[in-house]
Scaffold this active site. Sequence first.
Site, PDB file in Angstrom:
ATOM      1  N   HIS A 189     -10.517  96.926   9.788  1.00  0.00           N
ATOM      2  CA  HIS A 189     -10.777  96.998  11.371  1.00  0.00           C
ATOM      3  C   HIS A 189     -10.027  96.182  12.120  1.00  0.00           C
ATOM      4  CE1 HIS A 189     -13.636  94.681   9.273  1.00  0.00           C
ATOM      5  NE2 HIS A 189     -14.183  94.072  10.346  1.00  0.00           N
ATOM      6  N   ASN A 214     -15.791  81.193  14.131  1.00  0.00           N
ATOM      7  CA  ASN A 214     -15.982  81.795  12.672  1.00  0.00           C
ATOM      8  C   ASN A 214     -14.546  81.524  12.093  1.00  0.00           C
ATOM      9  OD1 ASN A 214     -15.875  83.813  10.526  1.00  0.00           O
ATOM     10  ND2 ASN A 214     -17.569  85.040  11.647  1.00  0.00           N
ATOM     11  N   LYS A 232      -7.882  93.713   1.697  1.00  0.00           N
ATOM     12  CA  LYS A 232      -8.755  93.887   2.821  1.00  0.00           C
ATOM     13  C   LYS A 232      -8.121  93.855   4.137  1.00  0.00           C
ATOM     14  CE  LYS A 232     -12.443  92.384   5.581  1.00  0.00           C
ATOM     15  NZ  LYS A 232     -13.604  91.012   6.069  1.00  0.00           N
ATOM     16  N   ASP A 273     -15.098  90.414  19.051  1.00  0.00           N
ATOM     17  CA  ASP A 273     -16.350  90.720  18.845  1.00  0.00           C
ATOM     18  C   ASP A 273     -16.313  91.947  17.736  1.00  0.00           C
ATOM     19  OD1 ASP A 273     -18.910  89.810  19.430  1.00  0.00           O
ATOM     20  OD2 ASP A 273     -19.146  91.744  19.848  1.00  0.00           O
ATOM     21  N   SER A 274     -17.330  91.954  16.678  1.00  0.00           N
ATOM     22  CA  SER A 274     -17.072  92.732  15.555  1.00  0.00           C
ATOM     23  C   SER A 274     -18.373  92.924  15.085  1.00  0.00           C
ATOM     24  CB  SER A 274     -15.893  92.470  14.600  1.00  0.00           C
ATOM     25  OG  SER A 274     -16.223  91.137  14.356  1.00  0.00           O
ATOM     26  N   TYR A 317     -21.082  91.404   5.876  1.00  0.00           N
ATOM     27  CA  TYR A 317     -21.517  92.485   5.225  1.00  0.00           C
ATOM     28  C   TYR A 317     -20.450  92.874   3.879  1.00  0.00           C
ATOM     29  CZ  TYR A 317     -24.720  92.570   8.762  1.00  0.00           C
ATOM     30  OH  TYR A 317     -25.912  92.056   9.742  1.00  0.00           O
ATOM     31  N   ASP A 318     -19.333  92.236   3.851  1.00  0.00           N
ATOM     32  CA  ASP A 318     -18.489  92.681   3.026  1.00  0.00           C
ATOM     33  C   ASP A 318     -18.896  93.165   1.527  1.00  0.00           C
ATOM     34  OD1 ASP A 318     -16.214  92.702   4.682  1.00  0.00           O
ATOM     35  OD2 ASP A 318     -15.704  90.659   3.985  1.00  0.00           O
TER      36      ASP A 318
HETATM   37  P1  ITT Z   1     -17.712  84.362  16.961  1.00  0.00           P
HETATM   38  O1  ITT Z   1     -18.572  84.773  17.956  1.00  0.00           O
HETATM   39  O2  ITT Z   1     -17.719  83.010  16.816  1.00  0.00           O
HETATM   40  O3  ITT Z   1     -16.408  84.984  16.550  1.00  0.00           O
HETATM   41  P2  ITT Z   1     -19.493  85.510  15.052  1.00  0.00           P
HETATM   42  O4  ITT Z   1     -19.435  85.557  13.497  1.00  0.00           O
HETATM   43  O5  ITT Z   1     -20.473  85.105  15.758  1.00  0.00           O
HETATM   44  O6  ITT Z   1     -18.262  84.480  15.439  1.00  0.00           O
HETATM   45  P3  ITT Z   1     -19.552  88.116  15.988  1.00  0.00           P
HETATM   46  O7  ITT Z   1     -20.634  87.853  17.218  1.00  0.00           O
HETATM   47  O8  ITT Z   1     -18.402  89.141  16.341  1.00  0.00           O
HETATM   48  O9  ITT Z   1     -18.821  87.007  15.348  1.00  0.00           O
HETATM   49  O10 ITT Z   1     -20.529  88.954  14.927  1.00  0.00           O
HETATM   50  C1  ITT Z   1     -19.672  89.297  13.819  1.00  0.00           C
HETATM   51  C2  ITT Z   1     -20.522  89.580  12.666  1.00  0.00           C
HETATM   52  O11 ITT Z   1     -20.420  90.967  12.070  1.00  0.00           O
HETATM   53  C3  ITT Z   1     -20.163  88.944  11.674  1.00  0.00           C
HETATM   54  O12 ITT Z   1     -21.117  87.374  11.847  1.00  0.00           O
HETATM   55  C4  ITT Z   1     -20.557  89.411  10.471  1.00  0.00           C
HETATM   56  O13 ITT Z   1     -21.755  89.521   9.984  1.00  0.00           O
HETATM   57  C5  ITT Z   1     -20.254  90.888  10.751  1.00  0.00           C
HETATM   58  N1  ITT Z   1     -18.577  90.998  10.468  1.00  0.00           N
HETATM   59  C6  ITT Z   1     -17.786  90.990  11.242  1.00  0.00           C
HETATM   60  N2  ITT Z   1     -16.646  91.093  10.706  1.00  0.00           N
HETATM   61  C7  ITT Z   1     -16.732  91.475   9.444  1.00  0.00           C
HETATM   62  C8  ITT Z   1     -15.923  91.756   8.475  1.00  0.00           C
HETATM   63  O14 ITT Z   1     -14.674  91.891   8.474  1.00  0.00           O
HETATM   64  N3  ITT Z   1     -16.591  91.836   7.233  1.00  0.00           N
HETATM   65  C9  ITT Z   1     -17.881  91.820   6.941  1.00  0.00           C
HETATM   66  N4  ITT Z   1     -18.814  91.476   8.066  1.00  0.00           N
HETATM   67  C10 ITT Z   1     -18.218  91.350   9.166  1.00  0.00           C
END
Ligand code: ITT
Length: 189
Positions: A175, A9, A170, A68-69, A149-150
Amino acid sequence: MELLVATHNIHKKEEIQQILEDRFLVKSLTDYNIHEEIVEDGNSFHANALIKAKYCFDKTGIPSLGDDSGLAVEALDGRPGIFSARYAGDHDFAKNIGKVLREMDGVDNRKAFFITVLCYYDENGARYFEGRVYGNLLNENKGFKGFGYDPIFVPEGYEKTFAEMNPEDKNKISHRKKALDLFLEFLNK
Ligand code: ITT
């Protein structure tokens, strides 16, 4: 010094680089030409952060960081949670926001938080760092910056969505910033 972040990402990579400033040169899986899909089938943010970091460390031998977020909405019992990236469509931000907004249609309680769990993995095993930012969801998108979701999330104490803020703003309160501060504290010990 280089830090390998177990992500494809680009938005995460850029935010992490901006927050860590010149303390580390942040590299992603893409930079390391690692393209296999990492199956994130854990049932918690911690489990998925570990899967990413350990995969990367096992593959490269370089100390690695998994992020993971996601977004947890109070009125939706914490959803989309660990399913944030693929709630309605795989990494389709517009579809995922659309589903959250439909589920939140007519719901007064707009409270939600973003969470990041970082897993740092090296020869000593796994260490975890968690950050959260609380706020409220709008009924519609506002702003075009950031990702995920920003555009529907307004952090507590602010009037703008994360997508209306400059990245530097931001990244001062997010987080991800809070989790990275704990990671830096750990490194400085
Ligand atoms: P990697 O697993 O390759 O790191 P990913 O996008 O699949 O990338 P996650 O599995 O952690 O990552 O999913 C996180 C999702 O949560 C991400 O695709 C966004 O939709 C949301 N998200 C995470 N951090 C965010 C942020 O700072 N602002 C807005 N949305 C966020």
